[in-house]
Design a protein around this motif. Structure first.
Motif, mmCIF file in Angstrom:
data_model
loop_
_atom_site.group_PDB
_atom_site.id
_atom_site.type_symbol
_atom_site.label_atom_id
_atom_site.label_comp_id
_atom_site.label_asym_id
_atom_site.label_seq_id
_atom_site.Cartn_x
_atom_site.Cartn_y
_atom_site.Cartn_z
ATOM 1 N N ALA A 125 -5.192 -59.627 -27.320
ATOM 2 C CA ALA A 125 -4.683 -59.993 -28.638
ATOM 3 C C ALA A 125 -3.776 -61.215 -28.544
ATOM 4 C CB ALA A 125 -3.920 -58.812 -29.243
ATOM 5 N N GLY A 126 -3.645 -61.933 -29.663
ATOM 6 C CA GLY A 126 -2.873 -63.170 -29.672
ATOM 7 C C GLY A 126 -1.533 -63.013 -30.352
ATOM 8 N N ALA A 127 -0.477 -63.625 -29.748
ATOM 9 C CA ALA A 127 0.858 -63.558 -30.336
ATOM 10 C C ALA A 127 1.752 -64.625 -29.728
ATOM 11 C CB ALA A 127 1.479 -62.176 -30.098
ATOM 12 N N PRO A 128 2.802 -65.049 -30.459
ATOM 13 C CA PRO A 128 3.836 -65.874 -29.838
ATOM 14 C C PRO A 128 4.738 -64.989 -28.981
ATOM 15 C CG PRO A 128 4.380 -65.456 -32.150
ATOM 16 C CD PRO A 128 3.047 -64.813 -31.892
ATOM 17 N N VAL A 129 5.143 -65.492 -27.819
ATOM 18 C CA VAL A 129 5.996 -64.704 -26.930
ATOM 19 C C VAL A 129 7.206 -65.518 -26.491
ATOM 20 C CG1 VAL A 129 4.040 -63.336 -26.108
ATOM 21 C CG2 VAL A 129 4.757 -65.375 -24.822
ATOM 22 N N ALA A 130 8.171 -64.838 -25.913
ATOM 23 C CA ALA A 130 9.408 -65.464 -25.469
ATOM 24 C C ALA A 130 9.131 -66.560 -24.448
ATOM 25 C CB ALA A 130 10.339 -64.413 -24.883
ATOM 26 N N GLY A 131 10.066 -67.524 -24.391
ATOM 27 C CA GLY A 131 9.830 -68.710 -23.586
ATOM 28 C C GLY A 131 9.130 -69.764 -24.399
ATOM 29 N N GLU A 132 8.829 -69.337 -25.633
ATOM 30 C CA GLU A 132 8.149 -70.154 -26.633
ATOM 31 C C GLU A 132 6.760 -70.572 -26.166
ATOM 32 O OE1 GLU A 132 10.126 -70.514 -29.955
ATOM 33 O OE2 GLU A 132 10.307 -68.822 -28.603
ATOM 34 N N HIS A 133 5.902 -69.542 -26.082
ATOM 35 C CA HIS A 133 4.508 -69.745 -25.710
ATOM 36 C C HIS A 133 3.591 -69.094 -26.736
ATOM 37 C CE1 HIS A 133 5.363 -71.249 -21.654
ATOM 38 N NE2 HIS A 133 6.263 -70.301 -21.546
ATOM 39 N N ILE A 134 2.399 -69.656 -26.905
ATOM 40 C CA ILE A 134 1.300 -68.985 -27.584
ATOM 41 C C ILE A 134 0.545 -68.230 -26.491
ATOM 42 C CG2 ILE A 134 -0.868 -69.316 -28.831
ATOM 43 C CD1 ILE A 134 0.369 -71.837 -30.060
ATOM 44 N N ALA A 135 0.400 -66.926 -26.675
ATOM 45 C CA ALA A 135 -0.055 -66.104 -25.550
ATOM 46 C C ALA A 135 -1.198 -65.167 -25.908
ATOM 47 C CB ALA A 135 1.114 -65.283 -25.001
ATOM 48 N N THR A 136 -1.833 -64.694 -24.843
ATOM 49 C CA THR A 136 -2.776 -63.585 -24.912
ATOM 50 C C THR A 136 -2.088 -62.359 -24.347
ATOM 51 O OG1 THR A 136 -4.695 -65.034 -24.623
ATOM 52 C CG2 THR A 136 -4.996 -62.687 -24.136
ATOM 53 N N LEU A 137 -2.012 -61.304 -25.136
ATOM 54 C CA LEU A 137 -1.470 -60.031 -24.675
ATOM 55 C C LEU A 137 -2.619 -59.146 -24.214
ATOM 56 C CD1 LEU A 137 1.099 -59.194 -27.513
ATOM 57 C CD2 LEU A 137 1.473 -60.493 -25.404
ATOM 58 N N ALA A 138 -2.449 -58.537 -23.048
ATOM 59 C CA ALA A 138 -3.411 -57.556 -22.556
ATOM 60 C C ALA A 138 -2.898 -56.174 -22.928
ATOM 61 C CB ALA A 138 -3.570 -57.678 -21.046
ATOM 62 N N VAL A 139 -3.656 -55.478 -23.759
ATOM 63 C CA VAL A 139 -3.235 -54.169 -24.250
ATOM 64 C C VAL A 139 -4.198 -53.111 -23.726
ATOM 65 C CG1 VAL A 139 -2.659 -52.813 -26.288
ATOM 66 C CG2 VAL A 139 -2.405 -55.307 -26.348
ATOM 67 N N THR A 140 -3.645 -52.105 -23.081
ATOM 68 C CA THR A 140 -4.419 -50.959 -22.615
ATOM 69 C C THR A 140 -3.709 -49.691 -23.060
ATOM 70 O OG1 THR A 140 -3.265 -50.627 -20.505
ATOM 71 C CG2 THR A 140 -5.036 -52.286 -20.550
ATOM 72 N N GLY A 141 -4.262 -48.560 -22.686
ATOM 73 C CA GLY A 141 -3.609 -47.303 -23.003
ATOM 74 C C GLY A 141 -2.290 -47.123 -22.291
ATOM 75 N N ASP A 142 -2.042 -47.947 -21.283
ATOM 76 C CA ASP A 142 -0.779 -47.869 -20.538
ATOM 77 C C ASP A 142 0.312 -48.757 -21.106
ATOM 78 O OD1 ASP A 142 -1.801 -46.044 -18.655
ATOM 79 O OD2 ASP A 142 -2.698 -47.674 -17.491
ATOM 80 N N GLY A 143 -0.030 -49.634 -22.055
ATOM 81 C CA GLY A 143 0.977 -50.495 -22.633
ATOM 82 C C GLY A 143 0.504 -51.932 -22.771
ATOM 83 N N VAL A 144 1.476 -52.847 -22.866
ATOM 84 C CA VAL A 144 1.204 -54.246 -23.190
ATOM 85 C C VAL A 144 1.821 -55.157 -22.133
ATOM 86 C CG1 VAL A 144 1.433 -56.032 -24.965
ATOM 87 C CG2 VAL A 144 1.337 -53.612 -25.627
ATOM 88 N N THR A 145 1.078 -56.164 -21.706
ATOM 89 C CA THR A 145 1.600 -57.193 -20.809
ATOM 90 C C THR A 145 1.176 -58.562 -21.333
ATOM 91 O OG1 THR A 145 -0.363 -57.096 -19.386
ATOM 92 C CG2 THR A 145 1.513 -55.707 -18.761
ATOM 93 N N ILE A 146 1.896 -59.589 -20.907
ATOM 94 C CA ILE A 146 1.491 -60.959 -21.216
ATOM 95 C C ILE A 146 0.509 -61.392 -20.144
ATOM 96 C CG2 ILE A 146 2.241 -63.345 -21.507
ATOM 97 C CD1 ILE A 146 5.003 -62.226 -22.304
ATOM 98 N N ALA A 147 -0.729 -61.655 -20.549
ATOM 99 C CA ALA A 147 -1.776 -61.963 -19.580
ATOM 100 C C ALA A 147 -1.960 -63.457 -19.366
ATOM 101 C CB ALA A 147 -3.097 -61.346 -20.032
#
Length: 232
Positions: A80-102
């Motif tokens: 999924a796509g979102a703005p993240v800290a550090g001021e980046h446009i990012a892809t988030l990797a989401v699984t049943g275990d949670g969310v990470t910045i990929a």
């Protein structure tokens, strides 16, 4: 020769409410359940819309819980796509275990660069013996990005993009070039509907291309449509 199970890919383009992460996460969750896929790719900034002044989304944001729950139920990796800290446009990797910045977008548009910083490295994820490289919009038009990502040993190049309806052919041309140049599958989730930045009519038409550059599955132009294909 390595034996691995086929991989079901989907490229989704859910409806998006500007800056409403909670509602958009629910729409992402519905798309994940509908896709019944191992990997579901979403468009650029899909969780907020293309609202460049919007607040960052934390990987611990409780509003993402419905998407995490859907991934847990289906065994899906959602990109999924979102703005993240550090001021980046990012892809988030989401699984049943949670969310990470990929992945953090490496090639920014001029307006984006007024706020955001480019990421510093290509990225790939391992999924059931497959290597999935990541990209966001303008990245797909930069030959060096595809080459550097392919050098990570990828099987799939997965991108979230936003294009105007009048530029829909741009996505197809880029995807075919990446597929045939590097011999990889390409999955592109293309924003549908309308969003910020002057995108009153986004292209939609998310699709999956074979290494031969052939379209194997394609969504319509409307929000809520998706493309899905089994590769292997």
């Amino acid at each position: 020769m390595q034996h691995r199970t086929p991989l079901r890919l989907a490229a989704a383009q859910p409806p998006c409410v500007p800056l409403d992460v909670a509602e958009n996460a629910r729409a992402h969750a519905a798309a994940v359940r509908a896709a019944r896929a191992r990997v579901v790719v979403f468009p650029e900034l899909s969780l907020t819309g293309y609202e460049l002044q919007g607040p960052v989304v934390s990987v611990e944001d409780p509003r993402l819980a419905p998407l995490v729950e859907a991934c847990a139920e289906t065994g899906t990796l959602a990109l999924a796509g979102a703005p993240v800290a550090g001021e980046h446009i990012a892809t988030l990797a989401v699984t049943g275990d949670g969310v990470t910045i990929a992945y953090r977008k490496m090639w920014l548009g001029d307006v984006e660069a007024r706020r955001f910083r480019p990421g510093d490295a290509p990225a790939a994820l391992d999924v059931d013996g497959w290597r999935v490289g990541l990209a966001i919009c303008k990245d797909t038009g930069v030959a060096a990005h595809a080459a550097e990502t392919a050098a990570l040993g990828i099987d799939v190049y997965a991108a979230g993009v936003l294009e105007s309806a009048c530029d829909a052919a741009v996505t197809d041309g880029r995807a075919r070039r990446i597929a045939t140049t590097h011999g990889v599958w390409v999955a592109v989730a293309s924003f549908a509907g309308s969003t910020g930045g002057g995108y009153t009519e986004a292209a939609g038409g998310s699709a999956i291309w074979s290494p031969a550059g052939e379209v194997h599955a394609q969504a319509g132009t409307e929000p809520g449509s998706l493309a899905r294909a089994d590769i292997g």
